[in-house]
Design a protein around this motif. Structure first.
Motif, mmCIF file in Angstrom:
data_model
loop_
_atom_site.group_PDB
_atom_site.id
_atom_site.type_symbol
_atom_site.label_atom_id
_atom_site.label_comp_id
_atom_site.label_asym_id
_atom_site.label_seq_id
_atom_site.Cartn_x
_atom_site.Cartn_y
_atom_site.Cartn_z
ATOM 1 N N ARG A 1 0.825 -1.211 0.000
ATOM 2 C CA ARG A 1 0.000 0.000 0.000
ATOM 3 C C ARG A 1 0.859 1.261 0.000
ATOM 4 N NH1 ARG A 1 -5.370 0.179 1.489
ATOM 5 N NH2 ARG A 1 -5.052 2.398 1.058
ATOM 6 N N PHE A 2 2.045 1.163 0.603
ATOM 7 C CA PHE A 2 2.936 2.332 0.644
ATOM 8 C C PHE A 2 3.598 2.576 -0.707
ATOM 9 C CE2 PHE A 2 7.195 4.158 1.388
ATOM 10 C CZ PHE A 2 6.814 5.385 1.930
ATOM 11 N N ILE A 3 4.000 1.511 -1.404
ATOM 12 C CA ILE A 3 4.720 1.701 -2.663
ATOM 13 C C ILE A 3 3.799 1.767 -3.873
ATOM 14 C CG2 ILE A 3 6.745 0.530 -1.728
ATOM 15 C CD1 ILE A 3 6.057 -1.858 -3.535
ATOM 16 N N PHE A 4 2.543 1.313 -3.753
ATOM 17 C CA PHE A 4 1.643 1.274 -4.905
ATOM 18 C C PHE A 4 1.426 2.639 -5.562
ATOM 19 C CE2 PHE A 4 -1.022 -2.876 -4.898
ATOM 20 C CZ PHE A 4 0.131 -3.571 -5.200
ATOM 21 N N PRO A 5 1.280 3.733 -4.802
ATOM 22 C CA PRO A 5 1.058 5.030 -5.467
ATOM 23 C C PRO A 5 2.176 5.423 -6.430
ATOM 24 C CG PRO A 5 0.497 5.185 -3.153
ATOM 25 C CD PRO A 5 1.152 3.850 -3.339
ATOM 26 N N ALA A 6 3.377 4.885 -6.238
ATOM 27 C CA ALA A 6 4.499 5.229 -7.116
ATOM 28 C C ALA A 6 4.579 4.315 -8.336
ATOM 29 C CB ALA A 6 5.812 5.160 -6.335
ATOM 30 N N LEU A 7 3.700 3.329 -8.417
ATOM 31 C CA LEU A 7 3.757 2.349 -9.505
ATOM 32 C C LEU A 7 2.638 2.577 -10.511
ATOM 33 C CD1 LEU A 7 4.439 -0.887 -7.416
ATOM 34 C CD2 LEU A 7 6.116 0.577 -8.549
ATOM 35 N N LYS A 8 2.866 2.090 -11.710
ATOM 36 C CA LYS A 8 1.835 2.126 -12.737
ATOM 37 C C LYS A 8 0.846 0.984 -12.517
ATOM 38 C CE LYS A 8 5.152 4.028 -16.055
ATOM 39 N NZ LYS A 8 5.855 3.826 -17.337
ATOM 40 N N GLY A 9 -0.271 1.054 -13.233
ATOM 41 C CA GLY A 9 -1.327 0.072 -13.025
ATOM 42 C C GLY A 9 -0.886 -1.351 -13.287
ATOM 43 N N HIS A 10 -0.156 -1.575 -14.391
ATOM 44 C CA HIS A 10 0.268 -2.939 -14.723
ATOM 45 C C HIS A 10 1.307 -3.447 -13.720
ATOM 46 C CE1 HIS A 10 4.201 -1.684 -16.423
ATOM 47 N NE2 HIS A 10 3.548 -0.633 -16.853
ATOM 48 N N GLU A 11 2.109 -2.533 -13.159
ATOM 49 C CA GLU A 11 3.099 -2.935 -12.160
ATOM 50 C C GLU A 11 2.412 -3.351 -10.863
ATOM 51 O OE1 GLU A 11 6.725 0.019 -13.670
ATOM 52 O OE2 GLU A 11 5.387 0.636 -12.053
ATOM 53 N N ARG A 12 1.362 -2.663 -10.493
ATOM 54 C CA ARG A 12 0.600 -3.035 -9.296
ATOM 55 C C ARG A 12 -0.032 -4.405 -9.460
ATOM 56 N NH1 ARG A 12 -2.826 2.621 -8.547
ATOM 57 N NH2 ARG A 12 -1.011 4.022 -8.489
ATOM 58 N N ARG A 13 -0.638 -4.629 -10.616
ATOM 59 C CA ARG A 13 -1.287 -5.923 -10.860
ATOM 60 C C ARG A 13 -0.268 -7.057 -10.820
ATOM 61 N NH1 ARG A 13 -4.112 -2.651 -14.581
ATOM 62 N NH2 ARG A 13 -2.685 -3.272 -16.262
ATOM 63 N N PHE A 14 0.906 -6.803 -11.388
ATOM 64 C CA PHE A 14 1.941 -7.831 -11.409
ATOM 65 C C PHE A 14 2.385 -8.200 -9.992
ATOM 66 C CE2 PHE A 14 6.515 -8.884 -11.488
ATOM 67 C CZ PHE A 14 6.451 -10.045 -12.232
ATOM 68 N N LEU A 15 2.664 -7.203 -9.166
ATOM 69 C CA LEU A 15 3.089 -7.470 -7.787
ATOM 70 C C LEU A 15 1.982 -8.144 -6.985
ATOM 71 C CD1 LEU A 15 5.100 -4.235 -6.864
ATOM 72 C CD2 LEU A 15 5.988 -6.490 -7.481
#
Length: 244
Positions: A91-105
């Motif tokens: 939740r802390f790092i998600f705002p710095a990531l793109k949508g596809h990067e969030r889904r991947f993680l």
């Protein structure tokens, strides 16, 4: 990043750390009351030792039992709190990531959990029941030497290797993340695969007890997972679709 954004990030980090730490302490407190169950699991691998005096471990100081109970509670509290800790980290790092990067993680959470369980199973049910009797047998301990094992050291020998197994079995997850974020390509890693295999065998020799079965039990699954990770990366084109 301006000063206001930095303050907001630090405030968010402080909130995540405090709530994660609080959950860890609360769950450790709960694990404290289930100590007898956990200690039974940790003592079970020593039941195979034939030469252990009276089938008991021994304490060498007044506070050894107390500190062992406290540290075991903190360890199992951390294990039970880990999904919650991971959630707040993401939740802390998600705002710095793109949508596809969030889904991947997010998709990697479930394989990561499964691999942790696999590492625990392999260490607890296969490696430790074999290596503990071996290390305390006449192969390493002469027949005329008595065996007196310390309670704290023996318990944390088990905990150390269980935790190590959990970490090592995150190896393919780390590889997929590195490939996805273009730190390496799967073709580059495949070219250096012989060196990776040698490194895995060397690391297994240092991290496991000094017998071939333990080393192979650790090394072979890691090698299989390494090549499986490269195959998955190739099939799904990880690191290529979003390459910059």
């Amino acid at each position: 990043m301006d000063l206001l954004s930095l303050r907001l990030h630090l405030k968010e980090l402080k909130y995540r750390v405090l709530i994660s730490f609080s959950v860890w302490i609360v769950l450790s407190f709960c694990c404290y009351f289930f100590y007898d169950f956990f200690i039974f699991l940790l003592l079970n691998p020593f039941s195979e030792i034939d030469t252990l005096f009276s089938d008991k471990l021994y304490v060498s100081s007044i506070f050894e039992g107390f500190f062992t109970k406290l540290k075991c509670s903190l360890f199992f509290g951390f294990i039970t709190a880990f999904p919650f800790l991971l959630f707040h980290f993401l939740r802390f790092i998600f705002p710095a990531l793109k949508g596809h990067e969030r889904r991947f993680l997010f998709l990697l959470i479930f394989p990561s959990f499964a691999l942790s369980l696999l590492g625990i199973y392999l260490m607890y049910f296969i490696i430790l029941p074999y290596t503990i009797p071996l290390l305390t047998s006449s192969v390493f301990v002469p027949d005329n030497i008595g065996l007196l094992l310390h309670f704290h050291d023996s318990i944390f020998y088990i905990i150390q290797f269980i935790f190590l197994a959990m970490l090592l079995f995150q190896f393919p997850i780390l590889l997929l993340i590195l490939i996805y974020f273009n730190c390496f390509t799967y073709t580059q890693l495949f070219k250096f695969s012989r060196y990776v295999v040698v490194f895995i065998f060397i690391a297994s020799a240092f991290l496991t007890p000094p017998d071939l079965i333990s080393q192979l039990s650790f090394a072979l699954p890691l090698i299989v997972m390494f090549f499986t990770s490269l195959l998955i990366a190739k099939i799904f084109g990880l690191g290529e679709r979003y390459r910059v």
